[in-house]
Design a protein around this motif. Structure first.
Motif, PDB file in Angstrom:
ATOM      1  N   ASN A   1       0.842  -1.196   0.000  1.00 22.92           N
ATOM      2  CA  ASN A   1       0.000   0.000   0.000  1.00 22.92           C
ATOM      3  C   ASN A   1       0.884   1.256   0.000  1.00 22.92           C
ATOM      4  N   ASN A   2       0.264   2.395  -0.069  1.00 26.01           N
ATOM      5  CA  ASN A   2       1.006   3.652  -0.174  1.00 26.01           C
ATOM      6  C   ASN A   2       1.887   3.914   1.035  1.00 26.01           C
ATOM      7  N   ASP A   3       1.404   3.568   2.214  1.00 31.82           N
ATOM      8  CA  ASP A   3       2.199   3.783   3.424  1.00 31.82           C
ATOM      9  C   ASP A   3       3.453   2.917   3.417  1.00 31.82           C
ATOM     10  N   GLU A   4       3.316   1.673   2.960  1.00 29.93           N
ATOM     11  CA  GLU A   4       4.469   0.770   2.913  1.00 29.93           C
ATOM     12  C   GLU A   4       5.490   1.230   1.876  1.00 29.93           C
ATOM     13  N   ILE A   5       5.019   1.685   0.739  1.00 32.25           N
ATOM     14  CA  ILE A   5       5.928   2.186  -0.294  1.00 32.25           C
ATOM     15  C   ILE A   5       6.633   3.449   0.182  1.00 32.25           C
ATOM     16  N   SER A   6       5.898   4.313   0.865  1.00 31.52           N
ATOM     17  CA  SER A   6       6.489   5.535   1.403  1.00 31.52           C
ATOM     18  C   SER A   6       7.570   5.218   2.421  1.00 31.52           C
ATOM     19  N   ARG A   7       7.308   4.246   3.274  1.00 33.58           N
ATOM     20  CA  ARG A   7       8.316   3.856   4.269  1.00 33.58           C
ATOM     21  C   ARG A   7       9.537   3.261   3.585  1.00 33.58           C
ATOM     22  N   ALA A   8       9.314   2.421   2.574  1.00 34.15           N
ATOM     23  CA  ALA A   8      10.431   1.798   1.856  1.00 34.15           C
ATOM     24  C   ALA A   8      11.330   2.844   1.221  1.00 34.15           C
TER      25      ALA A   8
ATOM     26  N   TYR B   1      16.436  -1.141   1.849  1.00 33.05           N
ATOM     27  CA  TYR B   1      15.249  -1.012   0.992  1.00 33.05           C
ATOM     28  C   TYR B   1      14.809  -2.379   0.487  1.00 33.05           C
ATOM     29  N   LYS B   2      15.773  -3.147  -0.013  1.00 34.96           N
ATOM     30  CA  LYS B   2      15.459  -4.463  -0.564  1.00 34.96           C
ATOM     31  C   LYS B   2      14.921  -5.403   0.501  1.00 34.96           C
ATOM     32  N   SER B   3      15.527  -5.401   1.685  1.00 32.07           N
ATOM     33  CA  SER B   3      15.075  -6.307   2.740  1.00 32.07           C
ATOM     34  C   SER B   3      13.672  -5.950   3.198  1.00 32.07           C
ATOM     35  N   TYR B   4      13.375  -4.656   3.273  1.00 36.49           N
ATOM     36  CA  TYR B   4      12.033  -4.238   3.704  1.00 36.49           C
ATOM     37  C   TYR B   4      10.974  -4.646   2.691  1.00 36.49           C
ATOM     38  N   ILE B   5      11.176  -4.299   1.414  1.00 35.41           N
ATOM     39  CA  ILE B   5      10.132  -4.600   0.428  1.00 35.41           C
ATOM     40  C   ILE B   5      10.005  -6.101   0.209  1.00 35.41           C
ATOM     41  N   ALA B   6      11.128  -6.826   0.271  1.00 33.40           N
ATOM     42  CA  ALA B   6      11.065  -8.283   0.099  1.00 33.40           C
ATOM     43  C   ALA B   6      10.230  -8.913   1.211  1.00 33.40           C
ATOM     44  N   THR B   7      10.463  -8.479   2.441  1.00 32.61           N
ATOM     45  CA  THR B   7       9.723  -9.026   3.578  1.00 32.61           C
ATOM     46  C   THR B   7       8.239  -8.699   3.474  1.00 32.61           C
TER      47      THR B   7
ATOM     48  N   ASN C   1       3.826 -13.098  12.831  1.00 35.32           N
ATOM     49  CA  ASN C   1       4.834 -12.259  13.458  1.00 35.32           C
ATOM     50  C   ASN C   1       6.078 -12.254  12.585  1.00 35.32           C
ATOM     51  N   ILE C   2       6.813 -11.155  12.637  1.00 37.25           N
ATOM     52  CA  ILE C   2       7.974 -10.948  11.771  1.00 37.25           C
ATOM     53  C   ILE C   2       9.187 -10.591  12.613  1.00 37.25           C
ATOM     54  N   SER C   3      10.348 -11.083  12.199  1.00 36.70           N
ATOM     55  CA  SER C   3      11.606 -10.641  12.785  1.00 36.70           C
ATOM     56  C   SER C   3      12.659 -10.619  11.690  1.00 36.70           C
ATOM     57  N   HIS C   4      13.663  -9.778  11.868  1.00 37.69           N
ATOM     58  CA  HIS C   4      14.668  -9.689  10.801  1.00 37.69           C
ATOM     59  C   HIS C   4      16.030  -9.287  11.358  1.00 37.69           C
ATOM     60  N   THR C   5      17.050  -9.674  10.624  1.00 34.69           N
ATOM     61  CA  THR C   5      18.413  -9.224  10.866  1.00 34.69           C
ATOM     62  C   THR C   5      18.881  -8.558   9.581  1.00 34.69           C
ATOM     63  N   SER C   6      20.154  -8.262   9.485  1.00 37.77           N
ATOM     64  CA  SER C   6      20.664  -7.597   8.286  1.00 37.77           C
ATOM     65  C   SER C   6      20.641  -8.511   7.060  1.00 37.77           C
ATOM     66  N   ASP C   7      20.671  -9.830   7.259  1.00 36.08           N
ATOM     67  CA  ASP C   7      20.768 -10.745   6.122  1.00 36.08           C
ATOM     68  C   ASP C   7      19.584 -11.698   5.985  1.00 36.08           C
ATOM     69  N   MET C   8      18.647 -11.641   6.911  1.00 30.87           N
ATOM     70  CA  MET C   8      17.543 -12.606   6.876  1.00 30.87           C
ATOM     71  C   MET C   8      16.316 -12.062   7.602  1.00 30.87           C
ATOM     72  N   SER C   9      15.140 -12.480   7.129  1.00 28.09           N
ATOM     73  CA  SER C   9      13.887 -12.215   7.833  1.00 28.09           C
ATOM     74  C   SER C   9      13.179 -13.533   8.116  1.00 28.09           C
ATOM     75  N   LEU C  10      12.353 -13.527   9.135  1.00 22.69           N
ATOM     76  CA  LEU C  10      11.456 -14.635   9.422  1.00 22.69           C
ATOM     77  C   LEU C  10      10.034 -14.103   9.428  1.00 22.69           C
ATOM     78  N   ILE C  11       9.140 -14.863   8.801  1.00 15.58           N
ATOM     79  CA  ILE C  11       7.715 -14.588   8.916  1.00 15.58           C
ATOM     80  C   ILE C  11       7.064 -15.883   9.385  1.00 15.58           C
ATOM     81  N   ALA C  12       6.397 -15.829  10.508  1.00 13.50           N
ATOM     82  CA  ALA C  12       5.790 -17.035  11.074  1.00 13.50           C
ATOM     83  C   ALA C  12       4.276 -16.867  11.165  1.00 13.50           C
ATOM     84  N   PHE C  13       3.573 -17.999  11.035  1.00 14.93           N
ATOM     85  CA  PHE C  13       2.115 -18.000  11.047  1.00 14.93           C
ATOM     86  C   PHE C  13       1.599 -19.062  12.019  1.00 14.93           C
TER      87      PHE C  13
END
Length: 246
Positions: free
Chosen positions: A48-55, A64-70, A109-121
């Motif tokens: 959405n627009n808010d997410e793109i603005s934050r990116a 930028y890449k890690s945020y939009i990828a996640t 829930n989401i967590s991330h480091t500089s080289d990896m993200s986790l998304i759990a359900f």
């Protein structure tokens, strides 16, 4: 383009053979940023627009890449789990910033480091996860003295010198997972609860109970430590590679 890409996502998800999300399991998706192609921007329409603005506020390309990828992979997976087109999914936040789906049995829930993200359900269970790299540039003594309980500080101090940094991260991910499960952010002082037992002598894969919540270790990689906090003494953690989706 949107229809074609959605069909491709569905095709890739079927290949992975995810299986059903049950009350007694958690699906954990690992996003290794080194495996994510630069064409990830093709799917920005899912945001959405808010997410793109934050990116766009990230000055560093890797941030930028890690945020939009996640966020993109989150939207794709939410579409799968709740059977709704990704760009129509509305995420809400509680007063402490924890995102959630309104009136839905699916929790994430989401967590991330500089080289990896986790998304759990999960299904019907609130929870929190945290992930950290084993490499830590912080002054662990000063940080633990400020944020950890006396029990935790003593425990880290009694570890061998080559284990102190890992011991700090071990406690940190457990604390983060707990406060994320509660959805309280840092409004809950980190030194107001313990994440190790009085008897614990070393870094281990044991679970730990805080009131109705249980802390379990995550098996991510030799370069990371992670924890999940959930109201279940036993839970089946199932891992997937998110790079296979896109």
């Amino acid at each position: 383009m949107q229809i074609n890409s959605m069909q491709e996502f569905s095709k890739n998800l079927k290949k992975i053979k995810i299986g059903n999300l049950h009350d007694d399991n958690i699906h954990i998706w690992k996003i290794d940023f080194t495996k994510i192609s630069s064409n990830i921007k093709t799917y920005l329409y899912l945001l959405n627009n808010d997410e793109i603005s934050r990116a766009n506020k990230f000055l560093l390309k890797n941030k930028y890449k890690s945020y939009i990828a996640t966020r993109i992979i989150l939207k794709i997976l939410l579409q799968y789990y709740i059977n709704r087109e990704g760009y129509k999914i509305q995420l809400h936040k509680n007063q402490y910033g924890k995102p959630y789906l309104k009136d839905n049995e699916i929790y994430f829930n989401i967590s991330h480091t500089s080289d990896m993200s986790l998304i759990a359900f999960s299904k019907n269970k609130e929870f929190g996860i945290d992930l950290e790299s084993n490499e830590c540039d912080n002054n662990i003594v000063n940080i633990s003295a400020k944020y950890f309980t006396q029990r935790e500080k003593n425990w880290i101090e009694n570890l061998p010198n080559n284990k102190k940094t890992k011991g700090f991260i071990y406690c940190w991910v457990r604390k983060e997972a707990y406060i994320k499960a509660l959805g309280l952010g840092l409004s809950l002082p980190l030194d107001s609860f313990n994440v190790i037992s009085q008897e614990q002598k070393k870094i281990s894969d044991n679970k730990f109970q805080i009131k109705k919540w249980f802390l379990h270790p995550l098996d991510i990689s030799i370069n990371h430590l992670g924890a999940i906090c959930i109201q279940a003494p036993k839970i089946d953690l199932i891992y997937f590679d998110a790079s296979k989706i896109i």
